[in-house]
Design a protein around this motif. Structure first.
Motif, mmCIF file in Angstrom:
data_model
loop_
_atom_site.group_PDB
_atom_site.id
_atom_site.type_symbol
_atom_site.label_atom_id
_atom_site.label_comp_id
_atom_site.label_asym_id
_atom_site.label_seq_id
_atom_site.Cartn_x
_atom_site.Cartn_y
_atom_site.Cartn_z
ATOM 1 N N GLY A 1 0.821 -1.203 0.000
ATOM 2 C CA GLY A 1 0.000 0.000 0.000
ATOM 3 C C GLY A 1 0.857 1.256 0.000
ATOM 4 O O GLY A 1 2.087 1.199 -0.135
ATOM 5 N N ILE A 2 0.224 2.391 0.171
ATOM 6 C CA ILE A 2 0.939 3.674 0.184
ATOM 7 C C ILE A 2 0.287 4.597 1.208
ATOM 8 O O ILE A 2 -0.939 4.582 1.381
ATOM 9 N N GLU A 3 1.098 5.354 1.902
ATOM 10 C CA GLU A 3 0.557 6.275 2.902
ATOM 11 C C GLU A 3 -0.309 7.340 2.228
ATOM 12 O O GLU A 3 -0.023 7.787 1.118
ATOM 13 N N MET A 4 -1.358 7.719 2.929
ATOM 14 C CA MET A 4 -2.292 8.715 2.405
ATOM 15 C C MET A 4 -1.567 10.006 2.009
ATOM 16 O O MET A 4 -1.816 10.572 0.946
ATOM 17 N N GLY A 5 -0.655 10.454 2.857
ATOM 18 C CA GLY A 5 0.065 11.695 2.574
ATOM 19 C C GLY A 5 0.916 11.600 1.326
ATOM 20 O O GLY A 5 0.994 12.553 0.534
ATOM 21 N N GLN A 6 1.561 10.453 1.132
ATOM 22 C CA GLN A 6 2.398 10.261 -0.053
ATOM 23 C C GLN A 6 1.545 10.232 -1.319
ATOM 24 O O GLN A 6 1.919 10.800 -2.351
ATOM 25 N N LEU A 7 0.395 9.568 -1.226
ATOM 26 C CA LEU A 7 -0.505 9.523 -2.377
ATOM 27 C C LEU A 7 -1.004 10.927 -2.715
ATOM 28 O O LEU A 7 -1.048 11.316 -3.888
ATOM 29 N N GLY A 8 -1.341 11.678 -1.688
ATOM 30 C CA GLY A 8 -1.801 13.048 -1.912
ATOM 31 C C GLY A 8 -0.741 13.903 -2.583
ATOM 32 O O GLY A 8 -1.047 14.702 -3.476
ATOM 33 N N LYS B 1 -9.241 1.299 -0.713
ATOM 34 C CA LYS B 1 -9.668 1.209 0.680
ATOM 35 C C LYS B 1 -8.566 1.792 1.559
ATOM 36 O O LYS B 1 -7.382 1.756 1.206
ATOM 37 N N VAL B 2 -8.961 2.337 2.679
ATOM 38 C CA VAL B 2 -8.014 2.992 3.583
ATOM 39 C C VAL B 2 -8.062 2.288 4.935
ATOM 40 O O VAL B 2 -9.142 2.079 5.500
ATOM 41 N N GLU B 3 -6.887 1.919 5.423
ATOM 42 C CA GLU B 3 -6.794 1.274 6.728
ATOM 43 C C GLU B 3 -5.790 2.032 7.594
ATOM 44 O O GLU B 3 -4.866 2.666 7.078
ATOM 45 N N THR B 4 -5.988 1.930 8.902
ATOM 46 C CA THR B 4 -5.085 2.600 9.840
ATOM 47 C C THR B 4 -4.055 1.602 10.345
ATOM 48 O O THR B 4 -4.406 0.532 10.850
ATOM 49 N N SER B 5 -2.774 1.957 10.208
ATOM 50 C CA SER B 5 -1.695 1.065 10.638
ATOM 51 C C SER B 5 -1.515 1.143 12.150
ATOM 52 O O SER B 5 -2.153 1.954 12.829
ATOM 53 N N GLY B 6 -0.602 0.332 12.653
ATOM 54 C CA GLY B 6 -0.350 0.299 14.090
ATOM 55 C C GLY B 6 0.153 1.609 14.645
ATOM 56 O O GLY B 6 -0.060 1.930 15.818
ATOM 57 N N ASN B 7 0.837 2.388 13.828
ATOM 58 C CA ASN B 7 1.334 3.694 14.291
ATOM 59 C C ASN B 7 0.420 4.841 13.846
ATOM 60 O O ASN B 7 0.847 5.980 13.689
ATOM 61 N N ASN B 8 -0.864 4.492 13.642
ATOM 62 C CA ASN B 8 -1.914 5.476 13.325
ATOM 63 C C ASN B 8 -1.722 6.197 11.993
ATOM 64 O O ASN B 8 -2.228 7.304 11.815
ATOM 65 N N LYS B 9 -1.030 5.579 11.062
ATOM 66 C CA LYS B 9 -0.897 6.157 9.730
ATOM 67 C C LYS B 9 -1.971 5.573 8.821
ATOM 68 O O LYS B 9 -2.320 4.395 8.928
#
Length: 317
Positions: free
Chosen positions: A265-272, A303-311
């Protein structure tokens, strides 16, 4: 309906005499001027330029000697006079003409008493004083407009000689308009041009399309790519410009980027950031989304999921 009555109080220490004509002309839009007073030390050579204007425009000069070097006694005299006039209950509003931020509290106090406060000053006037007034107008704009009107009958956009300082950026104004339209769209109603002007004026006391080189709000909006202007009978409505192809391209690009990232996957911020780099003019608010993350949540293939470190991590659905 009777015209509203105004007291015009001018700080001669901070305002040039060249503006007096446009000041009084501008006040005719609001009502009748019943008090015209100007404050300064009329024994000084600096005040000589004002003396001709005082006679020609029937302005009452209020003398204030400079008792202490470096102190502006004019401010105190103007403030005391304003409060005296307030308590006479003989006016509906005040026009304070100064580029001095020291009148911020006076403007606030007058508004607390239900007064309509018009501020006028040069474009160096601090935002604190601008925000304290009900309406604030840059004097350079008025002077430039009077020169333009005298030389030609231009309509629509006119070139300003100098960009005003301390003025809200055009991009912020455009985003505010987008939010107003989106809010109304969510309630199932159209947005009128008058509503936009009224709400912008309430939010920014110094909002004036002349600051951005336009003579009317309709021209300002019509020349902004984000909006469509349409007229129904005698009412002008504004809607967000619909560029469905842009929306489709951005969605496809986002899906392709996430697919390329694979199972990680890719972090939301990086995708933005990638979307912004690829489509620098893309503004999610133009499509009814408050944030880019909301837009991404709305892409059915993602789909968007929250990782263990809240990312927030974006995956292919």
């Amino acid at each position: 309906m009777e015209d509203k009555r105004y007291a015009v109080l001018i700080d001669s220490d901070n305002i040039s005499s060249k503006y007096i004509g446009v000041i009084l002309d501008e006040m005719t839009k609001y009502g009748v001027v019943t008090y015209k007073r100007i404050y300064g030390d009329w024994t000084s050579t600096q005040a000589n330029k004002w003396k001709k204007e005082l006679m020609e425009n029937s302005i009452t000069p209020i003398q204030q000697f400079r008792n202490t070097v470096g102190k502006n006694a004019t401010d105190s005299t103007l403030i005391i006079d304003a409060m005296d006039i307030l308590y006479t209950e003989s006016v509906d509003g005040f026009c304070i003409v100064s580029s001095d931020g020291d009148f911020t509290r006076l403007a606030s106090r007058l508004r607390e008493s239900g007064m309509h406060v018009i501020g006028m000053g040069e474009n160096k006037t601090p935002r604190s004083f601008r925000a304290a007034c009900t309406v604030f107008t840059d004097l350079e704009l008025l002077l430039d407009q009077s020169v333009d009107d005298a030389s030609s009958k231009n309509e629509g956009k006119s070139k300003l000689k100098k960009k005003a300082e301390n003025v809200i950026s055009q991009k912020i104004i455009e985003n505010d308009i987008i939010e107003i339209i989106t809010e109304n769209d969510n309630k199932g109603r159209e947005t009128g041009l008058g509503e936009i002007g009224s709400r912008l004026q309430k939010k920014y006391s110094d909002f004036d399309v002349r600051n951005y080189g336009y003579s009317s709000l309709s021209t300002f909006i019509d020349e902004t790519a984000a909006f469509d202007v349409k007229k129904k009978e005698s009412t002008v409505f504004v809607a967000l410009h619909s560029d469905k192809d842009m929306k489709k391209r951005v969605k496809k690009f986002a899906v392709d980027v996430v697919a390329e990232a694979g199972t990680k996957g890719i972090e939301m911020g990086q995708l933005g950031q990638k979307i912004h780099d690829e489509f620098p003019s893309f503004n999610v608010k133009e499509f009814g989304y408050a944030t880019l993350s909301k837009f991404i949540y709305g892409i059915k293939d993602l789909k968007v999921e929250t990782s263990g470190n809240n990312k927030k991590i974006v995956y292919i659905r």
